[in-house]
Design a protein around this motif. Structure first.
Motif, PDB file in Angstrom:
ATOM      1  N   UNK A  19      -9.646   7.740  13.253  1.00 44.02           N
ATOM      2  CA  UNK A  19      -8.632   8.020  12.239  1.00 44.02           C
ATOM      3  C   UNK A  19      -7.199   7.973  12.746  1.00 44.02           C
ATOM      4  N   UNK A  20      -6.973   8.115  14.041  1.00 45.84           N
ATOM      5  CA  UNK A  20      -5.610   8.187  14.577  1.00 45.84           C
ATOM      6  C   UNK A  20      -5.323   6.944  15.419  1.00 45.84           C
ATOM      7  N   UNK A  21      -4.243   6.252  15.098  1.00 44.08           N
ATOM      8  CA  UNK A  21      -3.779   5.121  15.901  1.00 44.08           C
ATOM      9  C   UNK A  21      -2.692   5.638  16.835  1.00 44.08           C
ATOM     10  N   UNK A  22      -2.995   5.672  18.124  1.00 41.85           N
ATOM     11  CA  UNK A  22      -2.053   6.220  19.100  1.00 41.85           C
ATOM     12  C   UNK A  22      -0.803   5.364  19.235  1.00 41.85           C
ATOM     13  N   UNK A  82       4.418   6.439   8.728  1.00 47.87           N
ATOM     14  CA  UNK A  82       3.171   5.667   8.696  1.00 47.87           C
ATOM     15  C   UNK A  82       1.974   6.592   8.510  1.00 47.87           C
ATOM     16  N   UNK A  83       1.986   7.727   9.212  1.00 48.72           N
ATOM     17  CA  UNK A  83       0.896   8.697   9.099  1.00 48.72           C
ATOM     18  C   UNK A  83       0.786   9.238   7.682  1.00 48.72           C
ATOM     19  N   UNK A  84       1.910   9.553   7.062  1.00 47.01           N
ATOM     20  CA  UNK A  84       1.896  10.149   5.737  1.00 47.01           C
ATOM     21  C   UNK A  84       1.385   9.179   4.677  1.00 47.01           C
ATOM     22  N   UNK A  85       1.481   7.881   4.938  1.00 40.32           N
ATOM     23  CA  UNK A  85       1.057   6.884   3.956  1.00 40.32           C
ATOM     24  C   UNK A  85      -0.427   6.541   4.045  1.00 40.32           C
ATOM     25  N   UNK A  86      -1.134   7.109   4.998  1.00 41.59           N
ATOM     26  CA  UNK A  86      -2.560   6.803   5.142  1.00 41.59           C
ATOM     27  C   UNK A  86      -3.361   7.403   3.982  1.00 41.59           C
ATOM     28  N   UNK A  87      -4.442   6.722   3.622  1.00 36.74           N
ATOM     29  CA  UNK A  87      -5.327   7.217   2.561  1.00 36.74           C
ATOM     30  C   UNK A  87      -6.668   7.609   3.169  1.00 36.74           C
ATOM     31  N   UNK A  88      -6.880   8.914   3.286  1.00 41.25           N
ATOM     32  CA  UNK A  88      -8.172   9.433   3.749  1.00 41.25           C
ATOM     33  C   UNK A  88      -8.797  10.278   2.646  1.00 41.25           C
ATOM     34  N   UNK A  89      -8.650   9.824   1.409  1.00 43.03           N
ATOM     35  CA  UNK A  89      -9.164  10.573   0.267  1.00 43.03           C
ATOM     36  C   UNK A  89     -10.684  10.509   0.218  1.00 43.03           C
ATOM     37  N   UNK A  90     -11.277  11.442  -0.510  1.00 42.28           N
ATOM     38  CA  UNK A  90     -12.728  11.475  -0.641  1.00 42.28           C
ATOM     39  C   UNK A  90     -13.263  10.293  -1.449  1.00 42.28           C
ATOM     40  N   UNK A  91     -12.445   9.695  -2.289  1.00 40.90           N
ATOM     41  CA  UNK A  91     -12.931   8.532  -3.034  1.00 40.90           C
ATOM     42  C   UNK A  91     -13.313   7.407  -2.080  1.00 40.90           C
ATOM     43  N   UNK A  92     -12.529   7.247  -1.039  1.00 40.91           N
ATOM     44  CA  UNK A  92     -12.830   6.239  -0.016  1.00 40.91           C
ATOM     45  C   UNK A  92     -14.169   6.539   0.653  1.00 40.91           C
ATOM     46  N   UNK A  93     -14.382   7.792   1.038  1.00 38.51           N
ATOM     47  CA  UNK A  93     -15.647   8.168   1.677  1.00 38.51           C
ATOM     48  C   UNK A  93     -16.808   8.070   0.700  1.00 38.51           C
TER      49      UNK A  93
END
Length: 499
Positions: A425-428, A476-487
């Motif tokens: 989930x994290x791009x260093x 960039x971090x704030x624009x990520x979509x890790x919503x439950x709909x994706x999962x």
């Protein structure tokens, strides 16, 4: 295609929770229902549910559940997942579940003992043999015969076994399939072989290919062996647990079953974790206003921890169970170096007493730079996510992780070790990922205090000397979509696969 899905869990957020399992069990059904599926949830009727003010009603259903030589009658209670029309059924059996009481140190699975350590209840095997059988009995009496029954962690490990060995003979269950999710393979539900008598399953199933594990009865192994599909809560963790380092003795079995093993990243409930609407924050912000509002929240956080209001000092936040899995030993080893870099640090969590003591001693030695709160506060957890400049999560292993996802949404770049869900989930931030506009945090590989220190040093360098690059990471971090709909879409594909 609309599916009927029955999700079984020993805890569900809003009703009973000890960890991330409850969050998944509360959020995934909601997301699946929003995608057009018929979903129901089943969990034990704990005392905390019984005594709460939640709208739980008694149903007309009483189900017989065999446990060993006894058959127990249990009442079924019913409610809805908060804010949804998804039904949740509660299995009422006071002998097993009417005991949790935090005031006297009794939890869902353990009780506090003299000396401060926690011990498992001695009848946990019997409790969850009963619950696993009741999951399928309740489907029968409520006439909610699922296309897929989705079991979670060792407490429901026998659900796929009972489905295959007992319920498959019933015509209505002929086409029902099972999915089993491992949330943390370290917790396996290991008991003596006498558990076989409680299950009423044929004795020949107690063999090294099925239910037996080094002479013990292993609930988790049961779920892995009998489920039609297995998944973990991140793709990287699904690969890691096939190795001796992470497999906790089950790596061989998992390699044998790798064709039915998948990894699906957990999601975030952005209704609860969103800085634009968060009721726990005194001020709200989004990606466009983050740098205007965050300084005020940082000052509020410093005030809460009695730290000097130093706007230019990098503030490092930690919200975690204080146990070795979470990398607390690395943080404590590297922390003097963080202070030498001019950082402040705030901690929130509870866990092993030795870490409590070390953190309190560290704070007492550096009261101008370190704040510690032993325990848990939902409001303070949200403020730490919003008010910190960097969030520390250097886990030894992390099946999925949620706090790094919260941190990204809150514009607080996470500092993580590349393991499990953290790696997924994290791009260093490197020169290459910064140039490509992909960086969402900071990461390192080796589980050493020096690797963590060097990563923080690099993050602090960007924060102080290259603010445009640091701000790019935040946005960039704030624009990520890790919503439950994706999962949920990934789970939907897994369900369709097993069918």
């Amino acid at each position: 295609m609309s599916l009927k899905i029955l999700l079984a869990s020993s805890e569900v957020v809003g009703f009973a929770k000890t960890g991330g399992l409850a969050d998944v069990a509360g959020a995934l059904p909601r997301a699946l229902a929003a995608r057009g599926h018929q979903v129901a949830v089943v969990m034990p009727y704990y005392r905390c549910v019984r005594t709460s003010k939640l709208p739980v009603e008694r149903s007309e259903h009483v189900i017989p559940v065999p446990v060993g030589t006894r058959t127990l009658a249990c009442r079924v209670f019913r409610s809805m997942l908060p804010g949804t029309s998804v039904p949740i059924y509660f299995i009422d059996q006071p002998e097993y579940f009417d005991r949790d009481d935090p005031k006297v140190g009794r939890g869902l699975y353990q009780q506090s003992m003299p000396g401060g350590y926690k011990a498992d209840y001695i009848d946990n095997a019997e409790r969850f043999v009963f619950f696993s059988r009741a999951v399928l009995e309740i489907a029968h009496v409520t006439r909610f015969i699922p296309d897929v029954v989705h079991a979670n962690d060792w407490q429901t490990g026998l659900v796929p076994v009972f489905l295959n060995e007992i319920f498959r003979a019933k015509p209505q269950y002929e086409h029902t399939r099972s999915v089993f999710t491992i949330h943390n393979i370290a917790y396996q539900g290991m008991f003596g072989r006498e558990v076989m008598k409680l299950t009423a399953l044929p004795g020949w199933l107690f063999n090294h290919n099925q239910l037996e594990f080094h002479g013990h009865f292993n609930f988790l192994k049961a779920g892995l062996t009998f489920a039609d599909a297995i998944n973990t809560v991140s793709p990287t963790y699904s690969r890691e647990i096939q190795t001796a380092e992470y497999g906790c003795g089950l790596e061989g079995l998992l390699r044998q079953n790798r064709m039915k093993l998948f990894g699906i990243m957990n999601g975030v409930d952005y209704d609860a974790w969103n800085p634009a609407t968060d009721p726990y924050l005194p001020k709200h912000y989004d990606v466009d206003t983050v740098f205007e509002v965050k300084p005020d929240l940082k000052a509020e956080l410093q005030h809460k921890y009695n730290l000097p209001l130093e706007p230019k000092k990098p503030l490092l936040g930690v919200v975690a169970r204080l146990v070795s899995q979470k990398g607390i030993d690395l943080i404590l080893s590297a922390a003097p170096g963080f202070l030498d870099l001019g950082c402040q640090m705030v901690f929130l969590g509870e866990g092993d007493p030795e870490y409590h003591n070390e953190l309190q001693q560290f704070r007492d030695k550096h009261p101008q730079q370190v704040g510690v709160n032993i325990g848990y506060s939902e409001s303070l957890a949200h403020l730490i996510e919003a008010g910190s400049d960097l969030f520390l999560m250097p886990s030894r292993y992390e099946p999925s992780g949620l706090n790094q996802l919260y941190s990204m949404k809150y514009g607080t770049p996470p500092v993580v070790r590349q393991t499990g869900g953290l790696a997924d989930s994290v791009v260093g931030a490197t020169h290459e990922t910064l140039q490509a506009g992909m960086a969402t945090g900071f990461s390192f590989g080796d589980y050493t205090a020096n690797a963590l220190y060097q990563t923080i040093k690099w993050a602090v360098t960007l924060y102080r000397d290259r603010p445009k690059d640091f701000q790019q990471v935040v946005r960039t971090a704030m624009r990520q979509d890790w919503s439950w709909d994706r999962s949920a879409a990934d789970y939907e594909r897994l369900y369709e696969r097993v069918l």
